[in-house]
Write an enzyme that holds these catalytic residues in place. Structure first.
Site, PDB file in Angstrom:
ATOM      1  CD  GLU A 219      -0.866  -1.376  -4.428  1.00  0.00           C
ATOM      2  OE1 GLU A 219      -1.190  -2.387  -4.693  1.00  0.00           O
ATOM      3  OE2 GLU A 219      -1.933  -0.952  -3.791  1.00  0.00           O
ATOM      4  CD  GLU A 220      -2.657   4.705  -0.352  1.00  0.00           C
ATOM      5  OE1 GLU A 220      -3.781   3.843  -0.244  1.00  0.00           O
ATOM      6  OE2 GLU A 220      -2.014   5.451   0.842  1.00  0.00           O
TER       7      GLU A 220
ATOM      8  CD  GLU B   7      -3.034  -0.272   0.223  1.00  0.00           C
ATOM      9  OE1 GLU B   7      -2.787   0.739  -0.042  1.00  0.00           O
ATOM     10  OE2 GLU B   7      -3.970  -1.154  -0.305  1.00  0.00           O
TER      11      GLU B   7
END
Lengths: 323, 323
Positions: B190-191, B187
């Protein structure tokens, strides 16, 4: 993007603050337009991720025949795609089983189901991979390590229904809506008859593909508890035996697991250096969502002064209701 | 309890070790008996809790008409009750939707459903309350607090799609089968585009009735991470902004939450006294279930010597595959 007159696009809906109710926007202003649209389409609510939600279980939608549902669902999908919706969700009653197969023929699959309702979903946005969130992925188990400081012993049980019957701490699955401390207190009492008090989390474990979890994963928390009563009333439907066992005996017992031995080590450390050094303690917070509270667990921070830890809150509540 | 000849009772089935395959016992030896029984009943497998499991999605059962299924299900229930079964479970394909409504008329409700299958269940034992276990109760969220020790700053983001857009740590929902550390690493990357390394759990939160969890509860873990890269490549579809923010600035920032401020306190404690004092670290164990491993998290125990903590294991694996 083509758009029929008088139908708001998802973005317009979101920008229209008068329409915004919580997390979904009801298409009430469009009712006339939608129901008089030709061909007619299913009415629903739009969420902020451009998802369209149809509730066939709301008691408002008509009882569709398989043929009529097939037709209106096809027309609706056509319109929603043109309108730029990213996903569609449909909720069904138990009596609408035949419509589920119709929806499946139109590309829907199950998202989740429980008791009297099933929810199906479909990702419509062909330009990006599905971002449909999955339904709950974990079951939660809670065990309580009840420590009698005086005798340096802990409460242990042996499970029924197990191929490997080991001495372990009492515990079981959390019921929906139950806090970890509540599950621990309940399960210890149900299995052994011992009343206990929650103080903190000693350890937790994450395991995938656990048998009997229906393909879901398992999070298992071990809590540090102290006893309020000592008499044993084992529930023989659930467990084979329970007893207070000396910590040293449990640590070297041939019929116990690595996780239990590790917990014994932590308890011995706690007895020696204080449990604040080994546990995560809980504190209640107000959520940003109205009326919701949550419990946050972490290492106690001394410079915060005496924190209203969960067990103190519960203790205060208990006194209030009993006193 | 009446029992028809040649049909094994649940207890006999369990005692018959030749029949025992994993957690369920297949009634293959009874096939002839069952299919030639009059009236015919549905074939299934028995579990160790006296549950009968019928898999209509196994490709072996015939394609029942609604009328025929109604008849055979009625006869089967009659027999299973006589035989002393406590529960019955039936698994359906998407194309068997009409049979779901038939089963509902016979007292079945949904246990769970996902993708192409639905499972219904019914508790048969009238002498005791239902002990049917509930399907997964929690979604799991994981956030990563990436700490740059040198600049005393942490990586923060601002969510899109939120009514309250606060500075918080990057994170998201765990995918099924993912370990907490894997979700955190994925995460964060991805962010924000930042590669990071997992070290331990700083805190976790349990919250019920969380919006967008479909009525389920939420467990949210905050991990202590360190950065492997520093360049920011925000994913603007998911977040509004990301930045490295000074710890002091974040702690006093008006647009942040109580949980974030609490994490900052823990990080400051970790930077001062060492993170082993504030985190739960993970270690991989061999499960009692063949081929399964699990990760257990707790306060590090110094006298165990250097433990093969998860991040060290992963580091070793990474080196092995890249070197």
């Amino acid at each position: 993007m083509k758009r029929q007159l008088h139908i708001l696009s998802p973005v317009q809906l979101l920008n229209n603050s008068a329409l915004f109710k919580g997390h979904r926007v009801k298409l009430t202003v469009n009712n006339v337009c939608l129901t008089s649209s030709n061909p007619p389409i299913l009415e629903g609510e739009c969420d902020k991720y451009q998802g369209m939600h149809i509730d066939l279980a709301d008691g408002v939608h008509e009882d569709f025949s398989v043929e009529k549902f097939d037709l209106i669902l096809g027309d609706s999908l056509c319109r929603w795609k043109k309108e730029g919706f990213a996903s569609v969700w449909i909720r069904f009653t138990l009596q609408q089983g035949a419509l589920i197969s119709v929806a499946a023929n139109h590309g829907f699959v199950y998202h989740h189901a429980e008791n009297k309702h099933a929810v199906m979903c479909q990702w419509l946005d062909m330009d990006s991979p599905s971002r449909l969130p999955q339904f709950a992925t974990h079951q939660v188990g809670v065990a309580g390590c009840v420590v009698d400081h005086e005798s340096k012993s802990v409460l242990v049980i042996r499970d029924k229904h197990k191929r490997y019957s080991l001495w372990k701490f009492p515990g079981g699955l959390a019921e929906l809506g139950e806090d970890l401390n509540q599950t621990a207190v309940r399960e210890i009492y149900e299995e052994t008859g011992v009343k206990s008090e929650f103080h903190g989390i000693l350890a937790f474990r994450q395991q995938h593909d656990q048998p009997s979890a229906y393909g879901r994963s398992d999070l298992y928390f071990v809590c540090y508890m102290t006893p309020l009563t000592f008499d044993l009333k084992p529930c023989l439907r659930e467990i084979e035996a329970c007893m207070w066992m000396d910590l040293e005996e449990l640590e070297s017992h041939p019929q116990t697991s690595a996780i239990t031995r590790r917990i014994v080590k932590l308890v011995k450390k706690g007895l020696g250096e204080g449990f604040n050094d080994v546990t995560f303690v809980g504190q209640e917070f107000q959520s940003i969502y109205k009326d919701l509270k949550y419990v946050m667990y972490h290492r106690g921070i001394v410079d915060d002064g005496p924190l209203p830890y969960v067990h103190s809150i519960l203790e205060a509540r208990r006194k209030k209701t009993t006193g």
